[in-house]
Design a protein around this motif. Structure first.
Motif, PDB file in Angstrom:
ATOM      1  N   ARG A 202      35.068   2.506  -2.728  1.00  0.00           N
ATOM      2  CA  ARG A 202      33.878   2.526  -1.713  1.00  0.00           C
ATOM      3  C   ARG A 202      32.863   3.638  -1.815  1.00  0.00           C
ATOM      4  NH1 ARG A 202      31.749  -1.238  -0.098  1.00  0.00           N
ATOM      5  NH2 ARG A 202      33.865  -2.317   0.686  1.00  0.00           N
ATOM      6  N   ALA A 203      33.593   4.650  -1.954  1.00  0.00           N
ATOM      7  CA  ALA A 203      32.608   6.025  -1.919  1.00  0.00           C
ATOM      8  C   ALA A 203      31.521   5.893  -2.922  1.00  0.00           C
ATOM      9  CB  ALA A 203      33.533   7.132  -2.279  1.00  0.00           C
ATOM     10  N   SER A 204      32.114   5.130  -4.123  1.00  0.00           N
ATOM     11  CA  SER A 204      30.864   5.058  -5.419  1.00  0.00           C
ATOM     12  C   SER A 204      29.707   4.191  -4.641  1.00  0.00           C
ATOM     13  CB  SER A 204      31.370   4.490  -6.474  1.00  0.00           C
ATOM     14  OG  SER A 204      31.905   3.098  -6.078  1.00  0.00           O
ATOM     15  N   ALA A 210      30.704  12.068  -4.921  1.00  0.00           N
ATOM     16  CA  ALA A 210      31.099  13.152  -5.835  1.00  0.00           C
ATOM     17  C   ALA A 210      31.213  12.394  -7.184  1.00  0.00           C
ATOM     18  CB  ALA A 210      32.502  13.817  -5.496  1.00  0.00           C
ATOM     19  N   GLU A 211      30.771  13.371  -8.241  1.00  0.00           N
ATOM     20  CA  GLU A 211      31.000  12.633  -9.845  1.00  0.00           C
ATOM     21  C   GLU A 211      32.462  12.384 -10.062  1.00  0.00           C
ATOM     22  OE1 GLU A 211      29.337  15.889  -9.765  1.00  0.00           O
ATOM     23  OE2 GLU A 211      27.274  14.996  -9.533  1.00  0.00           O
ATOM     24  N   SER A 212      33.219  13.107  -9.651  1.00  0.00           N
ATOM     25  CA  SER A 212      34.855  12.885  -9.842  1.00  0.00           C
ATOM     26  C   SER A 212      35.517  13.321  -8.696  1.00  0.00           C
ATOM     27  CB  SER A 212      35.226  13.867 -11.107  1.00  0.00           C
ATOM     28  OG  SER A 212      35.165  15.241 -11.068  1.00  0.00           O
ATOM     29  N   GLY A 213      36.646  12.551  -8.434  1.00  0.00           N
ATOM     30  CA  GLY A 213      37.574  13.027  -7.458  1.00  0.00           C
ATOM     31  C   GLY A 213      37.091  12.398  -6.088  1.00  0.00           C
ATOM     32  N   HIS A 214      37.793  12.663  -5.175  1.00  0.00           N
ATOM     33  CA  HIS A 214      37.390  12.338  -3.580  1.00  0.00           C
ATOM     34  C   HIS A 214      36.095  12.876  -3.300  1.00  0.00           C
ATOM     35  CE1 HIS A 214      41.169  10.138  -3.795  1.00  0.00           C
ATOM     36  NE2 HIS A 214      41.802  11.032  -3.367  1.00  0.00           N
ATOM     37  N   THR A 215      35.344  12.017  -2.465  1.00  0.00           N
ATOM     38  CA  THR A 215      34.100  12.739  -1.815  1.00  0.00           C
ATOM     39  C   THR A 215      34.641  13.001  -0.392  1.00  0.00           C
ATOM     40  OG1 THR A 215      32.654  11.009  -2.942  1.00  0.00           O
ATOM     41  CG2 THR A 215      31.733  12.124  -1.179  1.00  0.00           C
TER      42      THR A 215
END
Ligand code: SAM
Length: 328
Positions: A202-204, A210-215
């Protein structure tokens, strides 16, 4: 406002919630929502209670005439009862927005928003304490408000809170970072939930991810709020002081630069918080539009202790002056 009616009403909420919690084998906060619902309807709605409990609860309700209480008295009494419940069952991410902050945001909303009729959203409405403190400050305004919250018990408390205070609010029980099916609003208020958002997929969908990991959820809440605000609308966020210094802050800076104007940052007194790391500020943003220009200079204020009357009135004058100058 006299403290006595607030205490009396708090006692009524609290004693009846204790009885209901025991009889229904639920938590105090769940029982508080039940008793608030009863008080709003003027009836006992739970049918699994014993005769004795019904009698005890009725006797307590009979001491009450809700119409004798102002909205602020009801909010404060309900807030005290919620605090009691939260102390029994501490969940750091569900903390209610404190009174003084709610009232100050209420003051800011009334200063920044000129329309006599407008739409207001709180996407992390929690118990509704912040929302109702703000609404109670908007005298002579017609505010259509909306609140969204993921936690079912908190949302029920918010709904009962709004009913008892006679505020019409449209509520949504959902993850506010999932699509929100609402028409655009003129203003947003939000005591941001702080931490990582676990749903990377969903964050994407968000520019700010964030580019990697959780936002950070608090960053996503800012983007989601901006998305649902009309052009030229205002957003008032309670933020951690380190918001612009984290390793993900680059995305936030960029998002703000492209879509919003920073109107002001008001740092709350450190004495309000347990320690420096927990300290917060109020960030005021405006959604960009062809019709509005960024402020010549953002309003940057360090709020004194709210109990320091003289210093507070100097600061309020400074804020009034800034608003008059920048919103001509
Ligand atoms: N202003 C609220 C009040 O006066 O009670 C308190 C807000 S509290 C600091 C943040 C709230 O955000 C919590 O109630 C929490 O359950 C809610 N929350 C956290 N993540 C959420 C999400 N993804 N969607 C909706 N609500 C969320």
């Amino acid at each position: 406002m006299s403290i006595v009616p607030v205490e009396k009403l708090f006692t009524i909420f609290s004693e009846t919630a204790d009885i209901l919690a025991e009889e229904l084998s639920c938590t105090y906060l769940e029982a508080l929502a039940e008793t608030g619902e009863n008080m709003f309807h003027g009836d006992i709605l739970q049918d699994e209670l014993s005769e004795l409990s019904i009698k005890r609860i009725k006797k307590i309700y009979n001491e009450l005439k809700l119409a004798d209480y102002s909205r602020e008295e009801i909010r404060k009494a309900f807030q005290l009862a919620i605090l009691k419940g939260m102390q029994q069952n501490i969940q750091p991410n569900h903390q209610m927005t404190p009174d003084s902050i709610g009232m100050f945001i209420g003051y800011l909303v009334s200063k920044f928003i000129d329309q006599t009729s407008y739409r207001l959203l709180d996407p992390a409405v929690g118990t509704g304490n912040l929302l109702s403190a703000v609404l109670n400050h908007q005298t002579d305004k017609n505010v259509q408000s909306l609140g969204s919250e993921i936690d079912e018990v908190l949302l029920k408390l918010a709904y009962v809170n709004a009913n008892l205070q006679m505020h019409e609010v449209e509520f949504f029980n959902q993850d506010s970072l999932e699509p929100l099916f609402i028409d655009p609003v003129d203003a947003v208020i939000c005591d941001l939930p702080i931490g990582y958002y676990p749903n990377d997929l969903r964050a994407s969908d968000y520019e700010i991810h964030a580019e990697s990991g959780h936002t950070y959820a608090h960053h996503l809440f800012i983007e989601q709020s901006a998305k649902h605000t009309k052009q030229g609308g205002y957003l008032f966020f309670l933020i951690p002081n380190g918001l612009f210094e984290s390793e993900q802050a680059k995305h936030l800076h960029e998002f703000i630069k492209n879509h919003l104007y920073i109107q002001g940052v008001i740092q709350l007194p450190l004495s309000m918080f347990k320690n420096k790391q927990a300290a917060k500020s109020i960030l005021i943003l405006q959604k960009q539009s062809d019709q509005v220009k960024p402020p010549k200079q953002a309003l940057l204020v360090d709020l004194p202790k709210l109990s320091d009357g003289q210093a507070m009135s100097r600061i309020l004058k400074q804020i009034d002056g800034w608003v008059a100058e920048n919103k001509k």
